[in-house]
Design a protein around this motif. Structure first.
Motif, mmCIF file in Angstrom:
data_model
loop_
_atom_site.group_PDB
_atom_site.id
_atom_site.type_symbol
_atom_site.label_atom_id
_atom_site.label_comp_id
_atom_site.label_asym_id
_atom_site.label_seq_id
_atom_site.Cartn_x
_atom_site.Cartn_y
_atom_site.Cartn_z
ATOM 1 N N LEU B 46 0.772 -1.612 0.195
ATOM 2 C CA LEU B 46 -0.369 -0.142 -0.118
ATOM 3 C C LEU B 46 0.941 1.296 -0.222
ATOM 4 O O LEU B 46 0.203 2.400 -0.022
ATOM 5 C CB LEU B 46 -0.765 0.102 1.175
ATOM 6 C CG LEU B 46 -2.217 -0.328 1.176
ATOM 7 C CD1 LEU B 46 -3.514 -0.924 2.397
ATOM 8 C CD2 LEU B 46 -2.822 -0.424 -0.088
ATOM 9 N N ALA B 49 0.894 2.902 -2.956
ATOM 10 C CA ALA B 49 -0.473 3.933 -3.688
ATOM 11 C C ALA B 49 -0.733 4.869 -2.111
ATOM 12 O O ALA B 49 -0.908 5.060 -1.900
ATOM 13 C CB ALA B 49 -1.488 2.729 -3.036
ATOM 14 N N SER B 50 -0.510 6.243 -3.491
ATOM 15 C CA SER B 50 -0.144 7.719 -2.465
ATOM 16 C C SER B 50 -1.502 7.295 -1.539
ATOM 17 O O SER B 50 -2.089 7.501 -1.941
ATOM 18 C CB SER B 50 0.034 8.351 -3.431
ATOM 19 O OG SER B 50 0.142 9.467 -2.780
ATOM 20 N N GLY B 51 -1.459 7.669 -0.516
ATOM 21 C CA GLY B 51 -2.442 7.840 0.627
ATOM 22 C C GLY B 51 -3.765 6.638 1.053
ATOM 23 O O GLY B 51 -4.695 6.875 1.926
ATOM 24 N N TRP B 52 -3.039 6.070 1.026
ATOM 25 C CA TRP B 52 -3.612 4.602 0.789
ATOM 26 C C TRP B 52 -3.506 3.321 2.467
ATOM 27 O O TRP B 52 -4.177 3.523 2.655
ATOM 28 C CB TRP B 52 -4.639 3.683 -0.348
ATOM 29 C CG TRP B 52 -4.948 3.762 -1.102
ATOM 30 C CD1 TRP B 52 -4.464 4.777 -2.971
ATOM 31 C CD2 TRP B 52 -6.913 4.095 -1.826
ATOM 32 N NE1 TRP B 52 -6.047 5.334 -3.263
ATOM 33 C CE2 TRP B 52 -6.879 4.798 -2.265
ATOM 34 C CE3 TRP B 52 -7.392 3.958 -0.408
ATOM 35 C CZ2 TRP B 52 -8.014 4.504 -2.959
ATOM 36 C CZ3 TRP B 52 -8.813 3.470 -1.045
ATOM 37 C CH2 TRP B 52 -8.902 4.435 -1.536
#
Lengths: 171, 74
Positions: B46, B49-52
């Motif tokens: 994760l 995946a930016s911010g996730w």
């Protein structure tokens, strides 16, 4: 933060989020019911064998390592080793349930045990499903199917680490 | 060292910490949170995946805090 940024299939993330939410709801209800009989719940939880659960945690995270490698390399061996870890987890679980039954730990013995069997049994059903998926994908491995199988397996791992403390260890 | 192996060793260390911290509910739940983040980060990737990771970790952390609060009240 964009949906497209998520690694793998979006549907797998929906599944992961849903499964974690279902188990979290079950654990929350268990903790809420515990308020009606904290001493009884603590005594019942003390009858469980946390050592077997800890061993199973090590088995699952090791199996997760093999799944992650299979996802990266698309290799059959990693998928089968991950599945083998799942089988070992289930063998320990069966030994644990057998020992529980011998100690009188049954679903009807105390409300805590109802939650214990429901939560760990539902998780074990996911382990069985994960082993089947890993073996099926290993027959003809492709990068995308290996990734989906590995993501399912990591979800099984994730749920277990969240179950461990509330079900076995908090007292 | 391979990042996957490093993450696995970190998870094993956290399992060791779980054994050592038996009887300390808040610490056990904190270690459970660290294990969950290690799986989300190191195995489910994760961090790519930016911010996730934050989107998953914050609700998990709040839920574990709620479990601790329910446990402490009892």
């Amino acid at each position: 933060m964009r949906i497209d940024d998520l690694p793998g299939e979006l549907l797998m993330w929906v599944l992961i989020g849903s499964e974690v939410a279902v188990f979290a709801a079950g654990i929350t209800v268990m903790e809420a019911v515990r308020l009606t009989d904290p001493a009884g719940f603590a005594t019942a939880q003390g009858m469980l064998d946390g050592r077997m659960a800890t061993l199973n945690t090590a088995l699952l995270v090791t199996s997760g390592l093999f799944a992650a490698r299979a996802e990266r390399d698309g290799g059959r061996a990693g998928l089968l080793l991950a599945a083998l870890g799942g089988v070992a987890f289930l063998a320990v679980k069966i030994a644990e349930y057998t020992a529980d039954a011998a100690r009188g730990v049954t679903m009807e013995a105390h409300p805590f045990f109802t939650f214990y069997y429901l939560l760990t049994g539902f998780h074990a059903a996911h382990v069985i499903a994960g082993v089947v998926v890993l073996v099926l994908v290993a027959i003809r491995p492709r990068r995308d199917t290996a990734q989906a199988a590995a993501m399912f397996w990591h979800m099984v791992d994730l749920v277990w680490v969240l179950l461990l403390a509330p079900v076995y260890l908090l007292g | 060292m391979d990042p996957l192996t490093r993450n696995w060793l970190w998870l094993l260390a956290l399992i060791g910490a779980t054994v050592a911290l038996a009887g300390w509910p808040a610490a056990l739940l904190a270690v459970a949170f660290l294990k969950a983040v290690a799986i989300l980060n190191g195995f489910l990737h994760l961090t790519r995946a930016s911010g996730w990771l934050t989107a998953f970790a914050v609700p998990l952390g709040l839920w574990l805090a709620a479990i601790w609060a329910l446990h402490a009240v009892g």
